[in-house]
Design an enzyme around this catalytic site. Sequence first.
Site, short mmCIF file in Angstrom:
data_model
loop_
_atom_site.label_atom_id
_atom_site.label_comp_id
_atom_site.label_asym_id
_atom_site.label_seq_id
_atom_site.Cartn_x
_atom_site.Cartn_y
_atom_site.Cartn_z
CB ILE B 639 -0.95 -0.02 1.22
CG1 ILE B 639 -1.82 -1.29 1.17
CG2 ILE B 639 -1.82 1.23 1.24
CD1 ILE B 639 -2.57 -1.51 -0.13
CG ASN B 641 -1.09 8.04 0.31
OD1 ASN B 641 -1.82 7.95 1.29
ND2 ASN B 641 -0.70 9.21 -0.17
N GLY B 714 -7.84 0.88 -7.92
CA GLY B 714 -8.94 1.70 -8.43
C GLY B 714 -10.25 0.95 -8.58
CD GLU B 715 -10.73 -0.88 -12.90
OE1 GLU B 715 -11.46 -1.00 -13.88
OE2 GLU B 715 -9.49 -1.01 -12.97
#
Lengths: 338, 749
Positions: B639, B641, B714-715
Site C-alpha cells: 500500500i 499511500n 482503483g477497481e
Amino acid sequence: MNPFAYSRPDSIDSAIDELVTEPAAKFIGGGTNLIDLMKENIEKPSRLIDINRLPLTDIVELPDGGLRLGALATNADTAYNPLVKERYPLLSQTILAGASPQLRNMATNGGNLFQRTRCYYFYDTSMPCNKRKPGSGCGALNGYNRIHAILGTSDSNPLTTCIATHPSDMCVALAALEAVVRVEGPNGERTVAMADFHRLPGNEPQYDNTLQPGEIVTAIDLPANGFAQHYNYLKLRDRASYAFALVSVAAGLELEGNTVTNARIALGGVAHKPWRKTEAEELLVGKEAVAANFRPVAEKLLEGAKGYGHNTFKIDLAKRAIVRALTEAVTMQKATPQ
Amino acid sequence: MTYIGQPVKRVEGADKVTGKAKYAAEFNVPDLTYGYVVSSALVKGKITSIDTSEALALPGVLEVFTHENRPKTAWFDMNYKDMDAPPGSPFRPLHDEKIKYSGQPIALVVAETFELARYAASLVKATYEQEAHETDLEAHLAEARDPAVGVASLLKPPPPKPRGNADMAMMAADVSIKARHVHGPQHHNPMEMFATTVEYGKEDKDGKPYLTIYDKTQGAYNSQLYVAQIFDLPFSHVRVISPYVGGGFGSGLRPQYQLFLAVMASKALKRSVRVTLTRQQMFTFGHRPNTVQEVELGASSDGTITAIKHDAKAATSQFEDYTEVVVNWTGMLYDVPDTTLTYKLKPLDIYSPLDMRAPGGVTGDHAIETAIDALAYELGMDPVELRLKNYSEKNWTEGDKPYSSKELRACFYQGAERFGWKERNPEPRSMKRGHNLVGWGMATGIWDAGRLFARAEAILTVNGKLRVSSATADIGTGTYTIMTQIAADTLGMPIEDVIFKLGDTEMPLAPFQGGSMTISTVGSAVKQVCEDLGKKLLKLAGKDAKSPFYDANWKDVTFFDGELRLKKDPHVSMKLVDIVALNGGRAVSETSTSMPNPLVSGKYSKHTHSAAFVEVEVDEDLGTVTVKRAVTAVAGGRIMNPRTARSQIIGGMVWGISSALQEDSKMDHNYGRFMNHNLAEYHVPVCADIHDLDVIFVEEHDDIVNPLGAKGLGEIGIVGMPAAIANAVFHATGKRIYDLPITIDRVLY
Ligand SMILES: Cc1cc2nc3c(=O)[nH]c(=O)nc-3n(C[C@H](O)[C@H](O)[C@H](O)COP(=O)(O)OP(=O)(O)OC[C@H]3O[C@@H](n4cnc5c(N)ncnc54)[C@H](O)[C@@H]3O)c2cc1C
Ligand code: SF4
C-alpha cells in the site's frame, strides 16, 4: 434556452400588470424549477418577472390561530421557522424530506406549488407529451412509467392522456392540513382551498392548477389545527435523500385515548395532485388507532387505483405506507428510513 | 525520510478545493467560440432534412455543422480507431444521414457565446425517416453470437475453452443451484461533463494549424492520436493537455464526440472552439452494457464444487464489438475440472458500451458470488468456509499459472474477524432490529493487477528541485501524490522539493489511466527514471578524481535528505543541489522507459483480491434496503499511500452500494432511448445512504507484479460489494433477488 427580457417589480400590482400585458412572461421565485425547464426548452418565457423584491417573505400569525406563510418565504425558512416547527411539525418534516438543503434555501413556497412534474417524457422535448405539447401523445403511458400516477389519471383519449404526478412533498402536507392558497390577480384577491388548487389532468393535462391568467400567489394560510401531537410524513423513494417520492403519506391524527377523533391523510407520488379522500378519513373517526383499522382506510384511499406496468407496485406500496405512516403517527416513534 | 506507505495528503488537494485546478472547459483562451451539440430524437433511420436556417440567421452564430456541410475528414475506419477501440467500425460524428442510436449528435452549432449556441441549437429542425430498431437485449438473446477478436482482446481475453464436461458433472453432483441475473445498463456520470477546448494556433506553410487541445480524457496521447489521424495533422501540431479530470471511471478511455466536433469546427472556422456536453448528453455514449447471465453450480455434499457453468450475453452496438471479461473470473476463483464459461454479444441499436469501473468484473462477480452463497445454503455450509474449501491456488483460465501473490485467505479471516462474522446465525430471517430484518452477507472480489509500458522524465533543476513527468492522468485516484512519493523516496528528497506533472502530450508517453494499472505502469517508470537520474548524478558527483564518490558504484551509495551518501559512511555526502552545480549551470535530466519483463511476469497470474462483508437492514413491509455497515479486506500488494488507497476502496464500496441498490439507466424500448437521463432520476447514493464503511489492507508481498510491489486499487473496491449486498438481503429476507438494482419494487414483488 430562449432569449428573454427581465424585470424586477417592486409591488404586487406592478407584477400582476406586467404579467397581464405580457402573458408569455413568467414569474421567477427561487428559479430552481423554472431555470431547469428553460434550459431544456420546455418553458420559453418571453420575460422573467423576478418577484423576489415583493414583500412576501414573512411568516405571520393569523387572528384565528392560523399561520400565514409568505409566498416568497423559502422552503428552508419555513421548515425551520419556530412557529411552524412547533405548531405544524408535519409541514416542517415534509419540507425537509424534499430536495436538498441547497435547493430548499432557494426554493420559495409559491414556487413549490407550481413545480412541474418530473415525468421523463415531459422533460425530453424529443418525446411525445400531452402536457408539454397538447395533442402530441403520452410517451409514458406505454413507456417507462415507474414514477407515474395510479390515481386520477386520464388515459382514454391518446391526445389528452396524462399519467403524470405532482412531485411536491410540501403540497402533500398542505393538503392534509387543509391549507388555503391566497391569490391576487387583475380582478383582485381570492382564496383557493388546497384541494382545489391543483387539478387532475382530465382533458387538459397542460394545466397543472387552477390559477387564472395574470394571477400571483401571495401566501399560503394554515388553519389553526396543525395536528401537532400525532403526525407523520412517510416518504418512500429510491435513495435515502434527494429523490422524489415514489409514494408518500402525510398523516395527522387527533386522538382521545386511543380513539381517533379526527384524521387527515394525503398521498404524494400517486396522482396529478396531492390525493385525499375524506370518506377514507371518516372511516377512522371513532375507531381505535390500530393497524387493523388503518387497512380499510388504505383500501378506501386507493380505490380505483390503476397501474400502468412499471408503476403497478405503487398501489400496494401506497397501502402499506398508509398503514405504517398512521401507526407511527400514533406512537410518534418514527423508525422508518426516509 | 520515506514517503511510500505514509498517508501523504493529496499534493493537488489545495488546488482542487480552491478552484485553481483547471478542467477542460475552464481553460479560457482568447477569442473563444462555443459549440453546442444537437442530438438525435430518433433511434434508427435517416435524416431526411435538416433545417439550420433559423439558427444561422441569428447574429453571432458562426456556423451550423451537419452531415451535409461538414468538412472532409479521413476516409478509412483505421483513422478513427483510438487506442481503446474494440473491433469494428468506430462511430463517426456527422458522417452521413444515417441515425444509429438515440441521442446521436446530428449537428454542432458554433456561436460567439455559449448561450447563443444553445439557443440556436434549439432552432435546428430535423426530419427523419424511421426504421425498425432493436434495443431490447432480453428480447434478442437467442441471436447472441461470439464476439469478434481484435487487439483489444489482448487485455480482455475471451473465455477459455470448456474443460471437462460440466453437464455430466452437474448431473452427477449431490447438490446444484441455478440462477439467472439481469443487469441493466449504467452510465459513468462523472461530475465533470465531457468537454474540449481547442485553441487554434498558428498555421504551418501548408496551412495546417497548431492546435492546443484541453480535453477531458484519461489518456492525452489517445486523444492526440485520434485527432491527428482523423484530421490529417502531424503529431507535432496536436498538443493535448488534460491536467485534471473530474472523474473518469472509464468514460474517458475513449475520445468522445465533443473532441471530434470541437476540432472539426476549430479547423474549419480557424477559431478557438469549446464544446461542452450537457448532463443529458452524458447518456449518449459509452456505458456499462446490459448483460444477462446464467450460472449453474454443482457440488458434492462435502462442499467440493464439481461443476460450473457460467454464461453471459451482453449488448453491444451495431458498429463495434465491445467486450468485457465477465465469466473468466469464475474460473480464476474456483479451479473446477468440469467448467464451461461462455460469453456472447448481441448488437443492438445503441452506442458502443465502454469500460466502467471494474468492467465485467463487477458484473460477473455478482453472478458467481451470489451463486456460491446459494450453494452454501444448499449445502448447509458457512459461505466463508465454502470459499476456503474451494480456494484456487492457480489460474486455469491462463493455463494454470500460479498467482504472483494471493492473500485472499487473509482477507477472509481478517474481514470476518473485524465484521464479527462468527456471530452470524445463518438462518434467513433470524436477525431483527426493531421492525427491520437484518442480513449479513459476504462475497469475494477479484480484479487484474496488470502493467503496461510507460516512459517518464526526471529533471533536477539548478535549485535542487526535482520535476518528474509522464503523460498519464489522475482521474482522482491519487496519481499525482503517489508519483511524487515514489520520486521523493527514490532520490531521497523532501517531498516539498518534488513536483510531478501529468496529462500533456509534450511529456513522455504513458498509456491511458485505466484497468487499475497506473501504479504499476507509471509508478515503475517514475522509479526507473529517478534511479537513472540518480546514476547520472553519481557520475557527475564522482567526475573529479578528488571526489569521495570518484570510484563509488551505484550499489555503494544512497540518496537521503537531499544528499548523495556513501552507504558505508553516511557522513561522506554531497548535496544534490551541489551536484547539479557541477553540470555547468544546467539542470540534469533523464528520460526512461519501463516495461514488464514477460519472461518473469508472464509466468504468473497477477490479481488483486478482496472479501466484502455487509450488513443490511430490510424493512420488509416497505421494501427498503439500507447498507448499515460494510467491511472490505483487500489484498492489493504494497500500500503506497493508505489515505488515497482507502479513499479508492471506500469509493468503490459506495459504488458497489450504488450498483446493488440504485443505479440503472432505464431505456424505453419503444423509442430506444434512455429516459432517466439526468442526475435527479438516475440515482447514485447520497451521503444519507452511506453508513459505516471499513477497509482493511492485508499484508501482501509481491516482487513479480512490478518493482514497487504495489497493485492498483482503483477497481477492486467495487467488485465484491453487489454480491455481498444481495447475499445479505437474502439472509435478511429469505428471498433471492437476482437482478440489480435491488429497488423497493423488487424487494416487495
Ligand atoms: C434535483 C431536484 C430535486 C428536487 N427534489 C424535490 C423533492 O424531493 N421534493 C420536492 O417537493 N421538491 C423537490 N424539488 C423541487 C423544488 O422543491 C422546486 O423546484 C421548488 O420548490 C420550486 O420553487 P422556486 O421558488 O425555485 O420556483 P421557481 O423555479 O422560481 O418557479 C417555479 C414556477 O412557479 C411559478 N411561481 C413562482 N412563484 C410564484 C408565485 N408567487 N405566484 C405564481 N407563480 C409563481 C414560476 O412562474 C414558475 O413557473 C427538487 C428540485 C430539484 C432541482
Ligand atoms: S404522463 Fe403526462 S407529462 Fe408524462 S408524457 Fe404523458 S402527458 Fe406528458
